[in-house]
Design a protein around this motif. Structure first.
Motif, PDB file in Angstrom:
ATOM      1  N   GLN A  84       3.986  -3.082  -0.800  1.00 55.46           N
ATOM      2  CA  GLN A  84       3.223  -4.057   0.100  1.00 55.46           C
ATOM      3  C   GLN A  84       1.980  -4.586  -0.847  1.00 55.46           C
ATOM      4  OE1 GLN A  84       2.747  -6.783   2.184  1.00 55.46           O
ATOM      5  NE2 GLN A  84       3.980  -5.371   3.675  1.00 55.46           N
ATOM      6  N   ALA A  85       2.115  -6.189  -0.691  1.00 53.78           N
ATOM      7  CA  ALA A  85       1.087  -6.788  -1.532  1.00 53.78           C
ATOM      8  C   ALA A  85      -0.343  -6.775  -0.607  1.00 53.78           C
ATOM      9  CB  ALA A  85       1.348  -8.089  -2.109  1.00 53.78           C
ATOM     10  N   LEU A  86      -0.244  -6.676   0.590  1.00 53.67           N
ATOM     11  CA  LEU A  86      -1.248  -6.881   1.768  1.00 53.67           C
ATOM     12  C   LEU A  86      -2.152  -5.627   1.729  1.00 53.67           C
ATOM     13  CD1 LEU A  86       0.362  -9.098   4.580  1.00 53.67           C
ATOM     14  CD2 LEU A  86      -1.224 -10.012   2.956  1.00 53.67           C
ATOM     15  N   ARG A  87      -3.540  -5.720   1.815  1.00 52.27           N
ATOM     16  CA  ARG A  87      -4.009  -4.774   1.870  1.00 52.27           C
ATOM     17  C   ARG A  87      -4.217  -4.408   3.542  1.00 52.27           C
ATOM     18  NH1 ARG A  87      -9.249  -6.288  -0.200  1.00 52.27           N
ATOM     19  NH2 ARG A  87      -8.298  -8.304   0.130  1.00 52.27           N
ATOM     20  N   PRO A  88      -4.468  -3.189   3.826  1.00 54.83           N
ATOM     21  CA  PRO A  88      -4.931  -2.871   5.312  1.00 54.83           C
ATOM     22  C   PRO A  88      -5.754  -4.018   5.930  1.00 54.83           C
ATOM     23  CG  PRO A  88      -4.899  -0.800   4.251  1.00 54.83           C
ATOM     24  CD  PRO A  88      -4.729  -1.966   3.122  1.00 54.83           C
ATOM     25  N   GLN A  89      -6.987  -4.231   5.238  1.00 53.97           N
ATOM     26  CA  GLN A  89      -7.941  -5.135   5.647  1.00 53.97           C
ATOM     27  C   GLN A  89      -7.221  -6.679   5.895  1.00 53.97           C
ATOM     28  OE1 GLN A  89     -10.844  -4.513   6.753  1.00 53.97           O
ATOM     29  NE2 GLN A  89     -10.805  -6.576   7.619  1.00 53.97           N
ATOM     30  N   ASP A  90      -6.392  -6.815   4.928  1.00 52.12           N
ATOM     31  CA  ASP A  90      -5.678  -8.214   5.138  1.00 52.12           C
ATOM     32  C   ASP A  90      -4.883  -8.136   6.480  1.00 52.12           C
ATOM     33  OD1 ASP A  90      -6.577  -8.901   2.767  1.00 52.12           O
ATOM     34  OD2 ASP A  90      -5.036  -8.361   1.704  1.00 52.12           O
ATOM     35  N   GLU A 117       7.033 -11.279   4.126  1.00 56.36           N
ATOM     36  CA  GLU A 117       6.769 -12.113   2.920  1.00 56.36           C
ATOM     37  C   GLU A 117       6.159 -11.554   1.672  1.00 56.36           C
ATOM     38  OE1 GLU A 117       4.363 -15.721   3.654  1.00 56.36           O
ATOM     39  OE2 GLU A 117       6.026 -16.268   5.012  1.00 56.36           O
ATOM     40  N   ASN A 118       5.012 -10.511   2.097  1.00 57.90           N
ATOM     41  CA  ASN A 118       4.673  -9.918   0.964  1.00 57.90           C
ATOM     42  C   ASN A 118       4.960  -8.420   0.578  1.00 57.90           C
ATOM     43  OD1 ASN A 118       1.716 -11.471   0.385  1.00 57.90           O
ATOM     44  ND2 ASN A 118       2.026 -11.535   2.546  1.00 57.90           N
ATOM     45  N   SER A 119       6.099  -8.201   1.021  1.00 58.89           N
ATOM     46  CA  SER A 119       6.755  -7.084   0.767  1.00 58.89           C
ATOM     47  C   SER A 119       7.795  -7.438  -0.433  1.00 58.89           C
ATOM     48  CB  SER A 119       7.729  -6.473   1.905  1.00 58.89           C
ATOM     49  OG  SER A 119       8.570  -5.455   1.389  1.00 58.89           O
ATOM     50  N   LYS A 120       7.802  -6.564  -1.646  1.00 61.28           N
ATOM     51  CA  LYS A 120       8.399  -6.836  -2.752  1.00 61.28           C
ATOM     52  C   LYS A 120       9.871  -6.310  -2.390  1.00 61.28           C
ATOM     53  CE  LYS A 120       4.475  -6.212  -5.671  1.00 61.28           C
ATOM     54  NZ  LYS A 120       3.422  -5.339  -6.046  1.00 61.28           N
ATOM     55  N   THR A 121      10.020  -5.159  -1.685  1.00 60.89           N
ATOM     56  CA  THR A 121      11.240  -4.840  -1.815  1.00 60.89           C
ATOM     57  C   THR A 121      12.103  -5.053  -0.516  1.00 60.89           C
ATOM     58  OG1 THR A 121      10.179  -2.836  -0.597  1.00 60.89           O
ATOM     59  CG2 THR A 121      10.713  -2.349  -2.779  1.00 60.89           C
ATOM     60  N   PHE A 122      11.663  -5.958   0.468  1.00 61.03           N
ATOM     61  CA  PHE A 122      12.361  -6.032   1.985  1.00 61.03           C
ATOM     62  C   PHE A 122      13.764  -6.650   1.466  1.00 61.03           C
ATOM     63  CE2 PHE A 122      13.433  -8.438   5.638  1.00 61.03           C
ATOM     64  CZ  PHE A 122      13.218  -7.487   6.466  1.00 61.03           C
ATOM     65  N   HIS A 123      13.739  -7.731   0.638  1.00 63.21           N
ATOM     66  CA  HIS A 123      15.195  -8.196   0.617  1.00 63.21           C
ATOM     67  C   HIS A 123      16.165  -7.650  -0.178  1.00 63.21           C
ATOM     68  CE1 HIS A 123      13.826 -11.860   2.731  1.00 63.21           C
ATOM     69  NE2 HIS A 123      12.430 -11.660   2.248  1.00 63.21           N
ATOM     70  N   ALA A 124      15.632  -6.323  -0.852  1.00 61.74           N
ATOM     71  CA  ALA A 124      16.723  -5.484  -1.549  1.00 61.74           C
ATOM     72  C   ALA A 124      17.098  -4.383  -0.527  1.00 61.74           C
ATOM     73  CB  ALA A 124      15.989  -4.975  -2.509  1.00 61.74           C
ATOM     74  N   LYS A 125      16.566  -4.461   0.533  1.00 64.19           N
ATOM     75  CA  LYS A 125      16.975  -3.254   1.346  1.00 64.19           C
ATOM     76  C   LYS A 125      18.186  -3.490   2.160  1.00 64.19           C
ATOM     77  CE  LYS A 125      12.224  -2.114   3.190  1.00 64.19           C
ATOM     78  NZ  LYS A 125      12.116  -0.553   3.111  1.00 64.19           N
ATOM     79  N   THR A 126      18.952  -2.571   2.546  1.00 63.21           N
ATOM     80  CA  THR A 126      20.231  -2.786   3.213  1.00 63.21           C
ATOM     81  C   THR A 126      19.813  -3.399   4.604  1.00 63.21           C
ATOM     82  OG1 THR A 126      20.114  -0.775   4.393  1.00 63.21           O
ATOM     83  CG2 THR A 126      21.342  -0.970   2.143  1.00 63.21           C
ATOM     84  N   GLU A 127      20.770  -4.157   5.377  1.00 61.21           N
ATOM     85  CA  GLU A 127      20.585  -4.775   6.800  1.00 61.21           C
ATOM     86  C   GLU A 127      20.143  -3.624   7.414  1.00 61.21           C
ATOM     87  OE1 GLU A 127      24.127  -7.061   7.547  1.00 61.21           O
ATOM     88  OE2 GLU A 127      23.301  -7.175   9.681  1.00 61.21           O
TER      89      GLU A 127
END
Lengths: 324, 457
Positions: B116-122, B142-152
């Motif tokens: 996750q690229a966003l920090r808690p403050q963001d 959008e800011n998660s690097k792995t989301f689209h690689a996850k299974t449905e």
């Protein structure tokens, strides 16, 4: 007439629960005579494992009394849905108290509720519904088996419940619950092999204010199909569960207690004698003489066989029309 | 009932108890006045907007302003108003975000705490800017690097988790026994003596309670749940009555009040102190008068009603000490503690009236006995059994089996009862989804125990 409300004395025509033991109960009708196979009217003698009962003698007896049988005795109890479920003549598989209690609780049944049930089956659940909705509510119960419908009708009438129930002979999977009942029900209960077929009709028959739904299925595949249909027809809060009631058999057991401490030390008397050969024989003689210590323990255990599965209960809410 | 009355009843009114639901979380709340607020996690809701709106409607939580925290070290409360939500924008979140890509399995996913690229403050800032959960979740995805690689499936689980956190809709329900039971058990099972839904439902069945007959109950602390469930089964405008015996000065009534029952129905629950009513029954009236307030000094009193009530609902904190009248529903009998301690002898106090009514019913005997005691039930059963007619159900609830085993043996040897059964329950929920059906991972193992039987003789 003994199902309408609590009563104290057995009247002619009452259904009576004859309680012999925890595992042996009978439902009998308090009538002095019956018609036998040859069409003759004869004295009603009821045979039990503790001997015969002259049913005529029950009339006028207080519920809860002990009555004499020719080879023992029994208690006469006023029947209620719980006792009836355990003694009723089975025309189909029936649902028992643990599942039924949850069904009534989840369907939010109370005096005044209008309930739609399919199928009627042996009327086990119907008797619970009727107790809960009296005196203002109504039960509309459907079955596609004509003879069962007729038997159920007569039974409700005999039990003094006829005013609160209408029994329909109808296949609800094909024909629904009739136009007259559209928007009338507070709750719908289904016990059908293909509940998903009746779900659209259930949605129609529930009130515009919304209502509760339940389906009972022995097989998970039926529940799966039902859940899909429920989602398609706007039901929310869909939850499935399984309930098993466990009985605990209470027994006081008397257990022998072994004394093993004395084995650690030589007996003072035998030490004095200082003769190893006679020691052993003395010891064994001692233990035989002292009475064995016992302890009484109150225990509970599971019965040797118990229900492992009854059915899956699926509950759902149909929200009011303005939010569907 | 006329049509307009029905419509009035389905609208949210001041003085109603309401159930607030946010996703799977539900909460019981009294809508006492227009300034009532309710806490939902860290969110504070102003309930003003609910007045005259229909039950079962969905409301959107609209952020008002952030109130700076008054106490140091506490995080800011987010204050919201509630607005009726007309368009149903609560579609599946996956559709709303337009997610199409997903992975086949999790071979390429590594948990390095860096996805996750966003920090808690963001994310906190995002929450300040947007009220809609969809927007926040969109940014997080959008800011998660792995989301689209996850299974449905795993994407769905992820979205559900995020939605739970940022979901901005609440639904308001009319409290029912089912909802109240669930809320009480989830919030603090100990306060309802661990009375689980399945066990409660069977207790109701076995007790035989219905619109006909008089019922006797002893209950030492279920927040009013047990008498409420009886009133619910006795129904409005019927002839059934309940004598509800309790060990304290003031009966716990919250669940009863929460059902928003008509006055006539609440009146048929006669709540009396166990000691006081038994003394009156055996020794006659006037034996107690002043004693009643001090008498039942069981250790239970420390954990008795008023303090518990406050926790769930501040507006209801009126009933406290001395008089047993003060917890009454509509406040029609609001004697202040001061007044009642003065003891005006001319007019019978409410508890005296209730004692009299109870004694009358005790002489006529009851159609069922239910006991849910924190004390050992033996003496209670022995004291109350003589007031039960023959061939009537007895149900005793306890959190532990051993207590009921003792009682089982006693009742069996006393030959006052037959058909004795000691039972407990096993309840399992199921996740039913296409190709993903299985029992839920966690289950609750404490059903409590029931001893049931019938009086004879």
């Amino acid at each position: 007439m003994s199902f309408l409300k609590p009563k104290e004395v057995i009247e002619e025509g009452d259904t009576v629960t004859l309680y012999l033991t925890v595992n042996s109960m009978h439902a009998i009708e308090a009538t002095p005579t019956i018609v036998n196979k040859k069409g003759e009217t004869i004295e009603y003698i009821f045979q039990t494992s503790y001997g015969a009962l002259k049913v005529r003698n029950l009339i006028g007896v207080t519920y809860g009394s002990r009555v004499e049988l020719s080879k023992g005795w029994a208690y006469v109890l006023q029947p209620n849905p719980e006792l009836w479920t355990q003694t009723l003549p089975h025309r189909t598989q029936i649902i028992y108290t643990p599942d039924i209690s949850m069904i009534l609780f989840q369907l939010e049944v109370r005096p005044g509720s209008v309930i739609v049930e399919s199928g009627t089956g042996s009327g086990s659940l119907s008797h619970y519904f009727l107790r809960a909705i009296k005196p203002y509510g109504h039960l509309h119960t459907f079955d596609f088996h004509e003879a069962r419908v007729q038997q159920a009708r007569e039974e409700f009438e005999r039990h003094g419940l006829g005013d609160f129930v209408t029994v329909y002979h109808r296949d609800v999977c094909q024909l629904g619950f009739s136009n007259e009942l559209e928007g009338k029900a507070d709750a719908v209960f289904l016990d059908l092999p293909a509940p998903q077929l009746a779900v659209p009709f259930a949605a129609k028959t529930l009130k515009t204010e919304g209502g509760r739904f339940c389906s009972f299925s022995p097989c998970i595949e039926q529940s799966q199909r039902c859940c899909i249909a429920l989602q398609e027809h706007g039901f929310t809060e869909i939850r499935s569960m399984e309930i098993l009631q466990q009985e605990h058999v209470v027994k006081t057991r008397t257990l022998p207690v072994l004394d093993l401490e004395f084995l650690k030390h030589k007996k003072p008397s035998s030490q004095k004698l200082n003769e190893s050969s006679t020691n052993e024989s003395n010891e064994t003689a001692d233990t035989v003489k002292t009475p064995k210590e016992t302890k009484k323990v109150l225990t509970s255990s599971a019965p040797p066989t118990l229900p492992g599965h009854t059915g899956y209960l699926t509950f759902a809410t149909l929200p009011p029309a303005f939010v569907r | 009932m006329t049509k307009t009355e029905v419509n009035e009843m389905s609208k949210i009114q001041l003085g109603d108890y309401i159930v607030i639901q946010r996703q799977k979380y539900t909460k019981l709340q009294k809508f006492g006045n227009l300034d009532t607020t309710s806490m939902l996690g860290k969110e504070q809701l102003e309930l003003r907007g609910l007045l005259d709106q229909p039950y079962s409607a969905t409301f959107k939580m609209c952020p008002k302003e952030t109130t700076p925290s008054k106490q140091r070290g506490q995080r800011n409360l987010r204050l919201h108003t509630l607005e009726l939500c007309n368009e149903l924008e609560m579609r599946d979140i996956r559709d709303r975000l337009g997610i199409s890509a997903s992975g086949a399995d999790n071979r390429d996913i590594i948990d390095d705490g860096d996805s996750q690229a966003l920090r808690p403050q963001d994310i906190e800032d995002l929450r300040e800017q947007h009220s809609e959960s969809t927007k926040i979740i969109e940014k997080i995805v959008e800011n998660s690097k792995t989301f689209h690689a996850k299974t449905e499936y795993s994407q769905e689980k992820y979205l559900r988790k995020k939605e739970k956190k940022y979901f901005e809709f609440v639904q308001i329900h009319r409290p029912t026994l089912r909802l109240i039971t669930e809320i009480y058990y989830r919030q603090d099972a100990d306060k309802v003596m661990g009375m689980r839904m399945d066990t409660l439902s069977q207790l109701i069945s076995y007790s035989g309670v219905s619109a006909f007959g008089n019922y006797l109950m002893y209950e030492s602390g279920t927040n009013g749940l047990l008498p409420a469930s009886f009133l619910n089964s006795m129904g409005a405008g019927t002839e059934a009555t309940l004598v509800h015996m309790h060990p304290g000065n003031v009966p716990q009534k919250q669940a009863m009040l929460a059902l928003n029952l008509p006055h006539e129905q609440l009146q048929r629950c006669i709540s009396v102190n166990l000691y006081s009513v038994l003394r009156e029954y055996y020794q006659g009236e006037g034996q107690e008068s002043t004693e009643v307030a001090t008498e039942p000094s069981t250790p239970l009193e420390e954990i008795e009603p008023s303090s518990k009530k406050q926790k769930l609902n501040d507006d209801d904190a009126a009933p406290t000490t001395t008089s047993s009248t003060s917890s009454d529903s509509n406040g029609e009998n609001n004697t202040s503690p001061l007044e009642s301690s003065v003891n005006i002898p001319v007019q019978a106090q409410k508890w005296q009236v209730e004692n009299r009514r109870a004694c009358e019913l005790m002489r006529a005997k009851f159609d069922g006995l239910v006991i849910a005691a924190k004390e050992h039930p033996s003496n209670i059963v022995q004291a109350l059994l003589p007031f039960v007619k023959s061939s009537r159900p007895i149900v005793v609830y306890s959190q532990s089996k051993e207590v009921l085993m003792d009682l089982h043996v006693e009742l069996k040897s006393s030959s006052n009862a037959t058909n004795l059964h000691l039972t407990s329950n096993w309840l399992r929920y199921y996740q039913i989804l296409p190709n993903r059906t299985h029992p839920e991972v966690n289950m609750n193992g404490n059903s409590g125990y029931l001893l049931t039987g019938y009086t004879i003789g």
